[in-house]
Design a protein around this motif. Sequence first.
Motif, PDB file in Angstrom:
ATOM      1  N   UNK A 114      52.398  32.941  21.118  1.00  0.00           N
ATOM      2  CA  UNK A 114      51.830  31.930  22.021  1.00  0.00           C
ATOM      3  C   UNK A 114      51.394  32.518  23.359  1.00  0.00           C
ATOM      4  N   UNK A 115      51.750  33.812  23.610  1.00  0.00           N
ATOM      5  CA  UNK A 115      51.300  34.472  24.837  1.00  0.00           C
ATOM      6  C   UNK A 115      52.261  34.256  25.988  1.00  0.00           C
ATOM      7  N   UNK A 116      52.509  35.304  26.777  1.00  0.00           N
ATOM      8  CA  UNK A 116      53.342  35.240  27.971  1.00  0.00           C
ATOM      9  C   UNK A 116      52.420  35.489  29.170  1.00  0.00           C
ATOM     10  N   UNK A 117      52.588  34.694  30.227  1.00  0.00           N
ATOM     11  CA  UNK A 117      51.727  34.852  31.406  1.00  0.00           C
ATOM     12  C   UNK A 117      50.250  34.912  30.997  1.00  0.00           C
ATOM     13  N   UNK A 118      49.560  35.949  31.433  1.00  0.00           N
ATOM     14  CA  UNK A 118      48.137  36.054  31.078  1.00  0.00           C
ATOM     15  C   UNK A 118      47.896  36.952  29.869  1.00  0.00           C
ATOM     16  N   UNK A 119      48.954  37.457  29.226  1.00  0.00           N
ATOM     17  CA  UNK A 119      48.766  38.323  28.061  1.00  0.00           C
ATOM     18  C   UNK A 119      48.168  37.519  26.915  1.00  0.00           C
ATOM     19  N   UNK A 120      47.467  38.178  25.997  1.00  0.00           N
ATOM     20  CA  UNK A 120      46.703  37.419  24.986  1.00  0.00           C
ATOM     21  C   UNK A 120      47.547  36.502  24.089  1.00  0.00           C
ATOM     22  N   UNK A 121      46.993  35.340  23.848  1.00  0.00           N
ATOM     23  CA  UNK A 121      47.540  34.362  22.903  1.00  0.00           C
ATOM     24  C   UNK A 121      47.064  34.758  21.507  1.00  0.00           C
ATOM     25  N   UNK A 122      47.991  34.801  20.533  1.00  0.00           N
ATOM     26  CA  UNK A 122      47.622  35.272  19.189  1.00  0.00           C
ATOM     27  C   UNK A 122      47.668  34.176  18.132  1.00  0.00           C
ATOM     28  N   UNK A 123      48.135  32.998  18.506  1.00  0.00           N
ATOM     29  CA  UNK A 123      48.247  31.947  17.481  1.00  0.00           C
ATOM     30  C   UNK A 123      47.849  30.587  18.071  1.00  0.00           C
ATOM     31  N   UNK A 124      47.647  29.627  17.177  1.00  0.00           N
ATOM     32  CA  UNK A 124      47.280  28.283  17.620  1.00  0.00           C
ATOM     33  C   UNK A 124      45.783  28.132  17.806  1.00  0.00           C
ATOM     34  N   UNK A 125      45.401  27.009  18.404  1.00  0.00           N
ATOM     35  CA  UNK A 125      43.996  26.770  18.713  1.00  0.00           C
ATOM     36  C   UNK A 125      43.161  26.280  17.556  1.00  0.00           C
ATOM     37  N   UNK A 126      43.801  25.998  16.427  1.00  0.00           N
ATOM     38  CA  UNK A 126      43.026  25.523  15.257  1.00  0.00           C
ATOM     39  C   UNK A 126      42.168  24.317  15.626  1.00  0.00           C
ATOM     40  N   UNK A 127      40.925  24.371  15.218  1.00  0.00           N
ATOM     41  CA  UNK A 127      40.036  23.228  15.440  1.00  0.00           C
ATOM     42  C   UNK A 127      39.598  23.019  16.877  1.00  0.00           C
ATOM     43  N   UNK A 128      39.827  24.030  17.734  1.00  0.00           N
ATOM     44  CA  UNK A 128      39.506  23.837  19.158  1.00  0.00           C
ATOM     45  C   UNK A 128      38.152  24.425  19.566  1.00  0.00           C
ATOM     46  N   UNK A 164      35.111  23.656  19.334  1.00  0.00           N
ATOM     47  CA  UNK A 164      34.090  22.819  19.968  1.00  0.00           C
ATOM     48  C   UNK A 164      34.623  22.096  21.207  1.00  0.00           C
ATOM     49  N   UNK A 165      35.887  22.337  21.520  1.00  0.00           N
ATOM     50  CA  UNK A 165      36.490  21.683  22.688  1.00  0.00           C
ATOM     51  C   UNK A 165      35.905  22.231  23.989  1.00  0.00           C
ATOM     52  N   UNK A 166      36.223  21.529  25.062  1.00  0.00           N
ATOM     53  CA  UNK A 166      35.757  22.019  26.358  1.00  0.00           C
ATOM     54  C   UNK A 166      36.361  23.382  26.675  1.00  0.00           C
ATOM     55  N   UNK A 167      37.625  23.551  26.316  1.00  0.00           N
ATOM     56  CA  UNK A 167      38.296  24.843  26.526  1.00  0.00           C
ATOM     57  C   UNK A 167      38.824  25.371  25.195  1.00  0.00           C
ATOM     58  N   UNK A 168      37.993  26.030  24.429  1.00  0.00           N
ATOM     59  CA  UNK A 168      38.430  26.511  23.105  1.00  0.00           C
ATOM     60  C   UNK A 168      39.569  27.530  23.258  1.00  0.00           C
ATOM     61  N   UNK A 169      40.499  27.497  22.272  1.00  0.00           N
ATOM     62  CA  UNK A 169      41.547  28.523  22.228  1.00  0.00           C
ATOM     63  C   UNK A 169      41.244  29.422  21.038  1.00  0.00           C
ATOM     64  N   UNK A 170      40.761  30.617  21.350  1.00  0.00           N
ATOM     65  CA  UNK A 170      40.283  31.524  20.297  1.00  0.00           C
ATOM     66  C   UNK A 170      41.408  32.486  19.884  1.00  0.00           C
ATOM     67  N   UNK A 171      41.954  32.279  18.694  1.00  0.00           N
ATOM     68  CA  UNK A 171      43.040  33.144  18.216  1.00  0.00           C
ATOM     69  C   UNK A 171      42.665  33.694  16.839  1.00  0.00           C
ATOM     70  N   UNK A 172      43.615  34.473  16.322  1.00  0.00           N
ATOM     71  CA  UNK A 172      43.455  35.006  14.961  1.00  0.00           C
ATOM     72  C   UNK A 172      43.209  33.856  13.979  1.00  0.00           C
ATOM     73  N   UNK A 173      44.011  32.810  14.124  1.00  0.00           N
ATOM     74  CA  UNK A 173      43.895  31.694  13.186  1.00  0.00           C
ATOM     75  C   UNK A 173      42.689  30.822  13.433  1.00  0.00           C
ATOM     76  N   UNK A 174      42.365  30.618  14.710  1.00  0.00           N
ATOM     77  CA  UNK A 174      41.300  29.654  14.998  1.00  0.00           C
ATOM     78  C   UNK A 174      39.917  30.287  15.017  1.00  0.00           C
ATOM     79  N   UNK A 226      43.440  37.359   1.268  1.00  0.00           N
ATOM     80  CA  UNK A 226      43.548  36.618   2.535  1.00  0.00           C
ATOM     81  C   UNK A 226      42.159  36.268   3.077  1.00  0.00           C
ATOM     82  N   UNK A 227      41.953  34.971   3.305  1.00  0.00           N
ATOM     83  CA  UNK A 227      40.695  34.547   3.931  1.00  0.00           C
ATOM     84  C   UNK A 227      41.042  33.752   5.195  1.00  0.00           C
ATOM     85  N   UNK A 228      40.292  33.949   6.232  1.00  0.00           N
ATOM     86  CA  UNK A 228      40.533  33.198   7.470  1.00  0.00           C
ATOM     87  C   UNK A 228      39.537  32.041   7.555  1.00  0.00           C
ATOM     88  N   UNK A 229      39.992  30.928   8.147  1.00  0.00           N
ATOM     89  CA  UNK A 229      39.224  29.686   8.043  1.00  0.00           C
ATOM     90  C   UNK A 229      37.876  29.725   8.756  1.00  0.00           C
TER      91      UNK A 229
END
Lengths: 401, 401, 194, 194
Positions: D56-70, D72-82, D139-142
């Motif tokens: 989920x990321x600490x401080x400003x270090x990169x976030x690696x998970x989450x953000x699915x379906x985001x 098109x959002x105003x603030x997309x969360x771009x991760x491995x999964x998303x 393995x396929x990513x969405x």
Amino acid sequence: TSAGALSTGAALAAGEKVITEVQPWNSELGDGVDVMPYGKPSEFEEHVKRRTVEWLTADPVSSINFTPLHELDGIITPNGLAFERHHGGTAHIDPKEHRLMINGLVDRQLVFTMEDLMRFPRENHVYFLECAANSGMEWRGAQLNGCQFTHGMIHNVMYTGVKLRTLLEEAGVKPSGKWLLAEGADASGMTRSIPMEKALDDCLVAFKMNGEALRPEQGYPVRLVVPGWEGNMWVKWLRRLEVGDQPWHHREETSKYTDLLENGKARRFTWEMDAKSVITNPSPQAPLTHKKGPTVITGLAWSGRGTIPRVDVTIDGGITWHQARISGPSLDKSMHRFYFEFDWDGKPLLLQSRAHDSTGYVQPTKDQLRKHRGVNSIYHNNGIQTWAIDEEGKAENVEIS
Amino acid sequence: TSAGALSTGAALAAGEKVITEVQPWNSELGDGVDVMPYGKPSEFEEHVKRRTVEWLTADPVSSINFTPLHELDGIITPNGLAFERHHGGTAHIDPKEHRLMINGLVDRQLVFTMEDLMRFPRENHVYFLECAANSGMEWRGAQLNGCQFTHGMIHNVMYTGVKLRTLLEEAGVKPSGKWLLAEGADASGMTRSIPMEKALDDCLVAFKMNGEALRPEQGYPVRLVVPGWEGNMWVKWLRRLEVGDQPWHHREETSKYTDLLENGKARRFTWEMDAKSVITNPSPQAPLTHKKGPTVITGLAWSGRGTIPRVDVTIDGGITWHQARISGPSLDKSMHRFYFEFDWDGKPLLLQSRAHDSTGYVQPTKDQLRKHRGVNSIYHNNGIQTWAIDEEGKAENVEIS
Amino acid sequence: AGKYGLGREATPDEVKAWDIDVRPDGTGLPKGKGNVEMGEELFIDNCASCHGDFGEGVDRWPVLSGGHGSLKDERPVKTIGSYWPYASTLFDYIQRAMPFGAAQTLEPDEVYAITAYLLNMNDVVDDEFELSDENFKTIKLENEENFFMDDRADKELKEFTGEPCMKECKKSVEITKRAVIVDVTPEEGGGALE
Amino acid sequence: AGKYGLGREATPDEVKAWDIDVRPDGTGLPKGKGNVEMGEELFIDNCASCHGDFGEGVDRWPVLSGGHGSLKDERPVKTIGSYWPYASTLFDYIQRAMPFGAAQTLEPDEVYAITAYLLNMNDVVDDEFELSDENFKTIKLENEENFFMDDRADKELKEFTGEPCMKECKKSVEITKRAVIVDVTPEEGGGALE
Ligand code: HEC
Ligand code: HEC
Ligand SMILES: [Ca+2]
Ligand SMILES: [Ca+2]
Ligand SMILES: [Ca+2]
Ligand SMILES: [Ca+2]
Ligand SMILES: [Ca+2]
Ligand SMILES: [Ca+2]
Ligand SMILES: [Co+2]
Ligand SMILES: [Co+2]
């Protein structure tokens, strides 16, 4: 034939450790972006520096150091390596305290601050600046073993400045104004007389070199740029321009920078730098370190009268010449970089380069020059340089028949 | 109207003391030629430096700093001020320990030392290197107050190197070899996929910038030069080139350096840098310090697709445009320097510049770009920049209708 | 005003402070005078540590006297007396640049005196001579007529222009001079020299 | 040999040492395997200090998970999964560049395990999953299909080409956005900002 060649057998299959083992720099973090707000060269490049020749002058404060041409490539001289020549040491001047005055035969005697100068239209040009004494130690014969010492009183940078003409027009040159005196603010109070025709042609009053402010040793905050003409005229720490009806015949255009011929007479006002070239690699400080096989010869050529459409290179002491390849922009009164690639047979070589300029002038031999000038003229030695390369690739400054 | 203007009366007749009194630098000796074997800028130029924006990244070791464009002129970026971007810090590599390997779909998998590389024919070219994320913080609106921060992820230097094509031909690319992977030797092991067509066209394997060795933060001893294409592809500390039949889709071409559009889809392989320009002076860090009267506007323009034959400037927010003057060499995929001089009436200004490139492309407005890309694409923001100048000459980053 | 109206008019005092240059026709000379004897003392005090009591030079510092008639010699000695064309150059240079390290500290009368002394050391004026702005133009230096305007355009350019030989330009070639034998290159020359 | 005969042939061990890159089609994967559970432990020990226990990321270090379906959002969360199109990118990047400051210290099995864990944190594989060179290609990513080749040439270049308006281009003009209001510029910005 490669410096990285492996020994045979097991070592060969295994390979070099710098490849097969993870090195610290492949794994551990390096410096952050806050470490070096103004960068500097690698620790492995410490030998790349300006060098002086102590016996040339009484004191390093009025002396010269030399650009390490044998370590450079392309046509731009990095500011940190542009040779220094000054007559009272490098002045360190606060630009806020600096003024440029125009006086003499003008409609209005004016004083400019640096801020004033920045409000005139500017131009950018790459020009070489060569000291008239470059190669001056070589008149009697091969003397200094390295192109840094024989040819390193030169640099080539992009200057940004205001046209001198613009400033003179702002003051309004009177019809009787035929000469200009340029004066420096340093402790030598450097002065040179410049004919008005040149002053109104292509001279610049420059405040930037290679994009950034002039370096202190190059006249910060402002210097004169006199394209194609001898470096001594490019007055540094420029503080005054006087318009007059006659030249001043000051120390740097009488005692110095006049060319004494064999008959005891002396040329004065030898302003233009004749076309010249030098092979920078290989050369005594930069020998060939490989055995026979593909070999790159490279060097620089320039002319105070225009561009360099052609450079010839010989590897056999002038029996056969080859046209070199010029790579990089060909700009007026700028250095040109040439290359000649060949397959070295491992035998001794006698290397020379010969510049042709856009006026058709061809760089002469040293003996051709001596025929006209003797060996006591100090300045304007643009004769062809010879390097002898031995079987080991070592290079020596020589002259040949 | 001049910063050096004198007060009236007695002071005026007497003049400024910096002129009427002999100053130390007019009289006392400065530094000798042995003081500074490698020179540095004047003590009065200490504010001219690369700056970082701390909140951009978690750690300065994987971060960016910015070229102070507002302090520079001409088209050459001095090496000490060329912006830095690295992902594992600046690696310091001994050139003797460095190797370049070519592997994959080639006839011979090869290893070169730096000395080997120096034996191939070389070329010299001035190219800009712009990070694809330059101006990336400005997608949603005016954010950073200074062209150093909005546009400073760019540098423009003369590179010297061997054509990538020459090295690939030496290894012998197999007919199936359609892509190239370039890999760095630093702790980030940087990799990018490059189509073979570009690799065989104008890429260089470069070891010199502005005449001297690459700086450590620019990939010393050797980097890739990918003219006109985004800076991330110019792999530094280059250690390996693999020829393959497909792209690699590595982290820097999937997670990063892909451009997310409003519809949730993302462009990949957006390599070319679109034509762009920015007024560097005046700008928020370099306001107008004089009152009304003659005023110089200057800036930079560049295109990844060729040269810049024309730049337009407006001072009224785009109601009327004027063709700017370009001064200095116009070179392919290099920065161009433009000027627009005018007589300022002392009233507020809205300044913009607009680059035209040699393909006929005209730099779009930010809103034109947003129409195509939304505001989340991070990269390739080449929209027109606006500076608002107030009556005092102060400049602010704004957007206008 | 000029086209741009930038800068400001220089004040008379400012022009006076900086406009110190002197020309062969005497333009620029300040009012003043000084004789050889005064000059000798000033020279010994301010200049002799580098240039020697008589201008003969100390160590590698510049030689200011002697060398008469040496210009065609194998090793010419170029001094004020033997080489310089104009005495104005001497006055101007001392006034702007000497003593080395304390430039522009001498009063006009001192510069006249030292100039007189150096002219005396160079056999241009006699021991009793007093130099002043009024008699300055009477001073002529012996080598003036031997200077002439750059004539490379006529003498050299034509000879050095034209298509040069490219093939079989010589039968053989030999080394005639070698830098290594002279051996004056700084030892720390970089690269293979170390 | 090539035209120049420069350089030397790379040895098999040398190519093996450096040829570590992995492609979406599995080319370059080393032999090995690792499961989510092993990966969790390795991740907590080596990675979580920056990226958080679950990516989920600490401080400003990169976030690696989450953000699915985001996206098109105003603030997309771009991760491995998303966001990321290929799992091979993850394996390749961990192997070459992580952990930050100790790159290329993980064994292949460890990289498989950590990759499995991060895929699990991104809901790509289940808790029991073991990743190996053999099943990697399953393995396929969405988000793979949402990437497309640069189409600026078609979509933008034509629109952005042509003679622009030079005179009377607008009736009036207003400031719509100001950096000073946002106020995120470093204070020590140089020039007038200080
Ligand atoms: C500390 C040493 C030093 C002192 C003291 C000194 N000079 Fe000099 N002088 C020099 C140097 C060094 C030069 C050459 C400067 C240069 O490189 O341009 C020079 C040059 C000259 C020259 C020009 C020589 C030529 O051939 O071009 C003259 C004339 C001269 N000095 C006169 C004087 C006088 C008069 C004084 C005293 C008032 C004086 N010097 C004091 C060091 C000194
Ligand atoms: C000390 C901090 C730190 C540690 C520990 C660390 N990382 Fe990272 N990680 C980073 C940084 C910083 C980046 C971004 C690097 C860059 O700028 O290219 C990153 C990037 C990544 C990315 C790419 C993120 C993206 O969206 O592109 C992945 C995946 C990753 N790390 C995985 C790992 C794994 C797995 C480990 C442990 C084996 C690890 N990291 C340990 C700091 C760390
Ligand atoms: Ca005068
Ligand atoms: Ca006596
Ligand atoms: Ca020796
Ligand atoms: Ca591979
Ligand atoms: Ca758990
Ligand atoms: Ca603030
Ligand atoms: Co001359
Ligand atoms: Co891109």
